[in-house]
Design an enzyme around this catalytic site. Structure first.
Site, PDB file in Angstrom:
ATOM      1  CD  GLU A   1       3.201   9.129   3.292  1.00 10.81           C
ATOM      2  OE1 GLU A   1       3.585  10.095   2.744  1.00 10.81           O
ATOM      3  OE2 GLU A   1       3.768   8.142   3.820  1.00 10.81           O
TER       4      GLU A   1
ATOM      5  CD  GLU B   1       5.395   2.562   3.953  1.00 12.28           C
ATOM      6  OE1 GLU B   1       6.046   3.254   4.442  1.00 12.28           O
ATOM      7  OE2 GLU B   1       4.631   2.728   2.647  1.00 12.28           O
TER       8      GLU B   1
HETATM    9  C1  GLA Z   1       6.682   6.491   3.424  1.00 10.90           C
HETATM   10  C2  GLA Z   1       6.503   5.895   2.201  1.00 10.90           C
HETATM   11  C3  GLA Z   1       7.927   4.774   1.862  1.00 10.90           C
HETATM   12  C4  GLA Z   1       9.132   5.192   2.326  1.00 10.90           C
HETATM   13  C5  GLA Z   1       8.953   5.748   3.651  1.00 10.90           C
HETATM   14  C6  GLA Z   1      10.311   5.907   4.175  1.00 10.90           C
HETATM   15  O1  GLA Z   1       6.195   5.605   4.520  1.00 10.90           O
HETATM   16  O2  GLA Z   1       5.313   5.286   1.810  1.00 10.90           O
HETATM   17  O3  GLA Z   1       7.820   4.663   0.713  1.00 10.90           O
HETATM   18  O4  GLA Z   1       9.523   6.494   1.909  1.00 10.90           O
HETATM   19  O5  GLA Z   1       8.094   6.824   3.997  1.00 10.90           O
HETATM   20  O6  GLA Z   1      11.225   5.112   3.801  1.00 10.90           O
END
Ligand code: GLA
Length: 378
Positions: free
Chosen positions: A166, A271
């Site tokens: 990010e 994710e």
């Molecule tokens: C982001 C992070 C993850 C996690 C999610 C929420 O996407 O990359 O590690 O913290 O938020 O759980």
């Protein structure tokens, strides 16, 4: 059932019996050959974010479902810097060691998450004893030591690392995090350089959310090209895939999958989840209980069929998109095993009830997952 050998495990096993009874005697092992990892074997790895009770086997039902269906795991929290390296001269590897052992024992492709991220960042990382920002030299030294130690510990065992998480905003600019403010454009290349030095065989990834946005797409493509031009190793781009019933836009996401693939790296959905709850901003007035229940937390007991149908159709649509691009998508990882495990119940506001992942609160596969499993049996 090795966890039935201790008291905690016994309680968990009794829980399993209770759940199986509640499910009319159906067991999670009812169709032993229909498991996600074999259904998808010729497409991509199927992964899941694992929490510490699952990795330790304390949640023995969850651990069993993970072993049954998934061939890749990622650490949900235990490798974030605030957990694994809480003080400059103190690491805590207890949970990460358990996580890696769980993956190895079950022959899984293990992902480390994440080395450099502005959030859940250890408090000491960017500041000195007076609380002031450290110099670029100090931050480089800290990053190098952190990455060498964490990656080095699991060298040859963790197969892929989310090196940077990010760091780019939706408009394509770099996030002005304390890390970036100190190191500027050197931040990302240095992280990749250190990670590669620490384990030359590990795959290295850039991971981010909101990847369907054009600005972010272009910036990530430019980043991959720049790293390659600099002679640095980057193996993949992770599209987090935190979705809602109204986002992302299908076509825009497909453009990003294709654009990332065209840079020559692997693409991963890292994710994946899909919230059914209304999108809220952090300014929502959660003190107003009536509006909280009626508007922001609309399904506090169960998900109405009408909403479940929409969710399953949309998940199926995106899954088919991933299958369509399985020549470049090497892994699809879900962020959490069952609805009860998901961070979505508590973010961006706490205490809601969401239904975002592949297995429900009784560890039963959702209808679109059942469809996938059925295909194998036909
Ligand atoms: C982001 C992070 C993850 C996690 C999610 C929420 O996407 O990359 O590690 O913290 O938020 O759980």
């Amino acid at each position: 059932m090795e966890n039935c050998r201790n008291f905690g495990g016994l309680l968990a096993c009794l829980g399993l019996v209770a759940i199986l009874t509640a499910c009319g005697g159906r067991s999670v092992n009812e169709t032993p050959d229909a498991v996600l990892k074999s259904v998808l074997a010729d497409k991509f790895l199927i992964g899941v974010a694992v929490n510490s009770s699952q990795a330790a086997g304390l949640d023995s039902i969850g651990a069993a479902v993970i072993k049954k269906h998934f061939n890749s795991i990622v650490a949900e929290n235990c490798m974030k810097s605030e957990e694994i390296h809480p003080e400059e001269d103190r690491y805590d590897f207890r949970l990460s060691d358990e996580f890696v052992r769980f993956g190895e024992e079950n022959n899984m492709f293990i992902i480390g998450h994440t080395l450099i991220w502005h959030s859940q960042l250890a408090k000491w990382f960017c500041i000195d004893e007076k609380g002031e920002k450290v110099t670029p030299e100090v931050l480089k030294k800290r990053m190098k030591e952190h990455i060498y130690t964490v990656v080095g510990r699991y060298k040859g065992r963790i197969k892929g690392w989310d090196v940077v998480n990010e760091a780019i905003l939706e408009d394509g600019s770099y996030r002005k995090s304390p890390l970036y403010e100190i190191l500027g454009d050197e931040l990302i290349p240095l992280a990749f350089q250190y990670a590669h030095e620490a384990d030359p065989d590990a795959e290295l990834y850039y991971n981010d959310y909101g990847m369907a946005h054009e600005g972010k797409r272009n910036a990530v493509v430019a980043l991959v090209k720049k790293l390659k031009e600099q002679g640095l190793r980057i193996d993949g781009v992770g599209i987090q895939g935190h979705m809602g019933v109204d986002h992302p836009d299908y076509e825009e996401l497909e453009k990003s999958i294709v654009a990332f693939g065209q840079t020559g790296v692997k693409v991963m959905i890292t994710e994946w989840d899909m919230s059914v709850l209304p999108t809220v901003n952090s300014g929502a007035n959660v003190a107003d209980t009536v509006s909280f229940n009626d508007v922001l937390n609309p399904y506090p007991t169960e998900l109405p069929d009408s909403v479940a149908v929409v969710w399953n159709e949309r998940m199926g649509t995106f899954f088919r998109l991933f299958e369509k691009h399985s020549d470049i998508i090497s892994r699809v990882t879900v962020w959490g095993l069952s609805d009860g495990d998901s961070w979505r119940n508590d973010w961006p506001i706490k205490g809601r009830k969401d239904y975002p992942v592949l297995f429900d609160r009784n560890y039963q596969p959702k209808p679109f997952v059942q469809q996938l499993l059925k295909k194998k049996n036909e």
